[in-house]
Scaffold this motif. Sequence first.
Motif, PDB file in Angstrom:
ATOM      1  N   GLY A 142      48.254  35.798  41.282  1.00 44.11           N
ATOM      2  CA  GLY A 142      47.183  35.523  40.316  1.00 44.11           C
ATOM      3  C   GLY A 142      45.848  35.334  41.028  1.00 44.11           C
ATOM      4  O   GLY A 142      45.801  35.189  42.257  1.00 44.11           O
ATOM      5  N   MET A 189      36.801  39.722  38.147  1.00 41.89           N
ATOM      6  CA  MET A 189      37.709  38.985  37.271  1.00 41.89           C
ATOM      7  C   MET A 189      38.107  39.847  36.072  1.00 41.89           C
ATOM      8  O   MET A 189      39.264  39.854  35.653  1.00 41.89           O
ATOM      9  CB  MET A 189      37.044  37.687  36.809  1.00 41.89           C
ATOM     10  CG  MET A 189      36.995  36.644  37.924  1.00 41.89           C
ATOM     11  SD  MET A 189      35.846  35.320  37.569  1.00 41.89           S
ATOM     12  CE  MET A 189      36.611  34.578  36.145  1.00 41.89           C
ATOM     13  N   HIS A 190      37.148  40.608  35.558  1.00 42.00           N
ATOM     14  CA  HIS A 190      37.445  41.522  34.451  1.00 42.00           C
ATOM     15  C   HIS A 190      38.431  42.615  34.912  1.00 42.00           C
ATOM     16  O   HIS A 190      39.392  42.930  34.220  1.00 42.00           O
ATOM     17  CB  HIS A 190      36.142  42.143  33.932  1.00 42.00           C
ATOM     18  CG  HIS A 190      36.344  43.080  32.786  1.00 42.00           C
ATOM     19  ND1 HIS A 190      36.316  42.673  31.477  1.00 42.00           N
ATOM     20  CD2 HIS A 190      36.614  44.418  32.759  1.00 42.00           C
ATOM     21  CE1 HIS A 190      36.549  43.715  30.685  1.00 42.00           C
ATOM     22  NE2 HIS A 190      36.726  44.775  31.446  1.00 42.00           N
ATOM     23  N   ARG A 202      41.946  41.251  35.306  1.00 38.11           N
ATOM     24  CA  ARG A 202      42.601  41.016  34.018  1.00 38.11           C
ATOM     25  C   ARG A 202      42.918  42.322  33.291  1.00 38.11           C
ATOM     26  O   ARG A 202      44.051  42.562  32.895  1.00 38.11           O
ATOM     27  CB  ARG A 202      41.664  40.155  33.162  1.00 38.11           C
ATOM     28  CG  ARG A 202      42.375  39.288  32.160  1.00 38.11           C
ATOM     29  CD  ARG A 202      41.386  38.508  31.290  1.00 38.11           C
ATOM     30  NE  ARG A 202      40.782  37.367  31.976  1.00 38.11           N
ATOM     31  CZ  ARG A 202      39.475  37.195  32.172  1.00 38.11           C
ATOM     32  NH1 ARG A 202      38.603  38.093  31.762  1.00 38.11           N
ATOM     33  NH2 ARG A 202      39.026  36.125  32.803  1.00 38.11           N
ATOM     34  N   GLU A 203      41.910  43.175  33.154  1.00 40.52           N
ATOM     35  CA  GLU A 203      42.038  44.350  32.275  1.00 40.52           C
ATOM     36  C   GLU A 203      42.595  45.595  32.949  1.00 40.52           C
ATOM     37  O   GLU A 203      43.168  46.435  32.287  1.00 40.52           O
ATOM     38  CB  GLU A 203      40.677  44.689  31.653  1.00 40.52           C
ATOM     39  CG  GLU A 203      40.017  43.534  30.895  1.00 40.52           C
ATOM     40  CD  GLU A 203      40.831  43.086  29.683  1.00 40.52           C
ATOM     41  OE1 GLU A 203      41.510  43.950  29.083  1.00 40.52           O
ATOM     42  OE2 GLU A 203      40.814  41.885  29.363  1.00 40.52           O
ATOM     43  N   ASN A 217      46.125  43.801  35.272  1.00 35.65           N
ATOM     44  CA  ASN A 217      47.041  42.896  34.572  1.00 35.65           C
ATOM     45  C   ASN A 217      47.412  41.650  35.364  1.00 35.65           C
ATOM     46  O   ASN A 217      48.560  41.216  35.353  1.00 35.65           O
ATOM     47  CB  ASN A 217      48.328  43.639  34.186  1.00 35.65           C
ATOM     48  CG  ASN A 217      48.085  44.545  33.006  1.00 35.65           C
ATOM     49  OD1 ASN A 217      47.480  44.128  32.009  1.00 35.65           O
ATOM     50  ND2 ASN A 217      48.512  45.790  33.130  1.00 35.65           N
ATOM     51  N   LYS A 222      46.855  37.537  36.289  1.00 36.92           N
ATOM     52  CA  LYS A 222      46.453  36.286  35.648  1.00 36.92           C
ATOM     53  C   LYS A 222      45.173  35.807  36.352  1.00 36.92           C
ATOM     54  O   LYS A 222      45.116  35.762  37.588  1.00 36.92           O
ATOM     55  CB  LYS A 222      47.589  35.263  35.816  1.00 36.92           C
ATOM     56  CG  LYS A 222      47.348  33.990  35.059  1.00 36.92           C
ATOM     57  CD  LYS A 222      48.575  33.074  35.119  1.00 36.92           C
ATOM     58  CE  LYS A 222      48.133  31.659  34.819  1.00 36.92           C
ATOM     59  NZ  LYS A 222      48.650  30.674  35.756  1.00 36.92           N
ATOM     60  N   VAL A 223      44.169  35.460  35.579  1.00 40.31           N
ATOM     61  CA  VAL A 223      42.883  35.064  36.156  1.00 40.31           C
ATOM     62  C   VAL A 223      42.498  33.669  35.659  1.00 40.31           C
ATOM     63  O   VAL A 223      42.532  33.404  34.466  1.00 40.31           O
ATOM     64  CB  VAL A 223      41.786  36.071  35.745  1.00 40.31           C
ATOM     65  CG1 VAL A 223      40.416  35.597  36.206  1.00 40.31           C
ATOM     66  CG2 VAL A 223      42.081  37.458  36.312  1.00 40.31           C
ATOM     67  N   GLU A 224      42.161  32.801  36.596  1.00 44.51           N
ATOM     68  CA  GLU A 224      41.768  31.440  36.227  1.00 44.51           C
ATOM     69  C   GLU A 224      40.435  31.091  36.870  1.00 44.51           C
ATOM     70  O   GLU A 224      40.252  31.302  38.078  1.00 44.51           O
ATOM     71  CB  GLU A 224      42.759  30.439  36.835  1.00 44.51           C
ATOM     72  CG  GLU A 224      43.995  30.152  36.053  1.00 44.51           C
ATOM     73  CD  GLU A 224      44.806  29.122  36.836  1.00 44.51           C
ATOM     74  OE1 GLU A 224      44.804  27.954  36.416  1.00 44.51           O
ATOM     75  OE2 GLU A 224      45.386  29.484  37.882  1.00 44.51           O
TER      76      GLU A 224
END
Length: 341
Positions: free
Chosen positions: A234, A253-254, A257-258, A261, A263-265
């Motif tokens: 992640g 970060m985008h 995520r996109e 796939n 997990k981004v925190e």
Amino acid sequence: MEKKNIDWSNLGFGYIQTELRYVSCYKEGAWDEGTLTGDANVVLNECAGVLQYAQTIFEGLKAYTTDDGHIVAFRPDLNGERMEASARRLEMPVFSKERFVDAVTKVVSANAAYVPPYGSGATLYIRPYMFGVNSVIGVKPAEEYQFRIFCTPVGPYFKGGARPLTICVSDFDRAAPHGTGNIKAGLNYAMSLHPIVKAHREGFDENLYLDPGTRTKVEETGGANFLFVTKDGGIVTPKSDSILPSITRRSLMHVAREYLNLKVEEREVYLEEVKDFAECGLCGTAAVISPVGKIVDHGREICLPSGMTEMGPVTRKLYDTLTGIQMGRIEAPRGWIHVIE
Ligand SMILES: *Cc1c(COP(=O)(O)O)cnc(C)c1O
């Protein structure tokens, strides 16, 4: 258009004067229409607000040639938006993000001969900035300003591959809580010069600044945001009001995520937990991501498992995907690539 005769792949990161730059002046409450000029010098009164009280802000972005031969800039609207926020915080007049993008477009177009060719690794670095010009001796905001943009061709950041960095936990602070850490102001750099000179003298590449309030949490370096990869793959990035919101980091970060796939925190990151991460990188326009191999906290070495010879696998995937998007090899999210010509 004929390109300048420059050895693109051997360029460093320095100032090379190009023919044209943009200038707009603010006087009596309004910006003029702006123009391109051949004059690279700025002549100021000795008492100018910028010289006395450091009323100056800036931005940094890149134009480059894509896979299919277009000259483009990467998300210049976000630089314009961030410069609006910087101006408000230093009581400077806002130069609208729409005009900002228009001015970037004009400067790059006018200097198209300096935009490095696709595949060279070099880019045209664009430097918008704004400063107070009239005389100010009592402490108050200036009444007259200049907004300017110049550009300069710069070489590939990593010559011969990315070398993981060694960084040190600084005893200096970068930005106070509720201070100016979240805007791009020259003053944030002036105060970082002593700590970075000291860090370099001691053999480190960069400083890791902690939160000044508790000195337990990771903020950023002098000019780049942190991104960590957890052992289960992640992405974690520090959250704090005194971090400069990096456009590269937000884009990564985008992408994580996109496109990947993952997990981004975005959350507070304690220095104590850094030893548990798998990879670490520094995000900014210049290098996109610089891998970090080692963090030294007063003699205690935190060695990232990704090691000192190459980028970790997740950092590499992020880097390849974002640079692929930038260069036109991978489809970009809507609005990310601003085509200039
Ligand atoms: C400019 C800057 C960054 C990087 O921001 P980008 O928009 O990604 O170039 C990070 N931290 C600081 C302090 C900066 O000034």
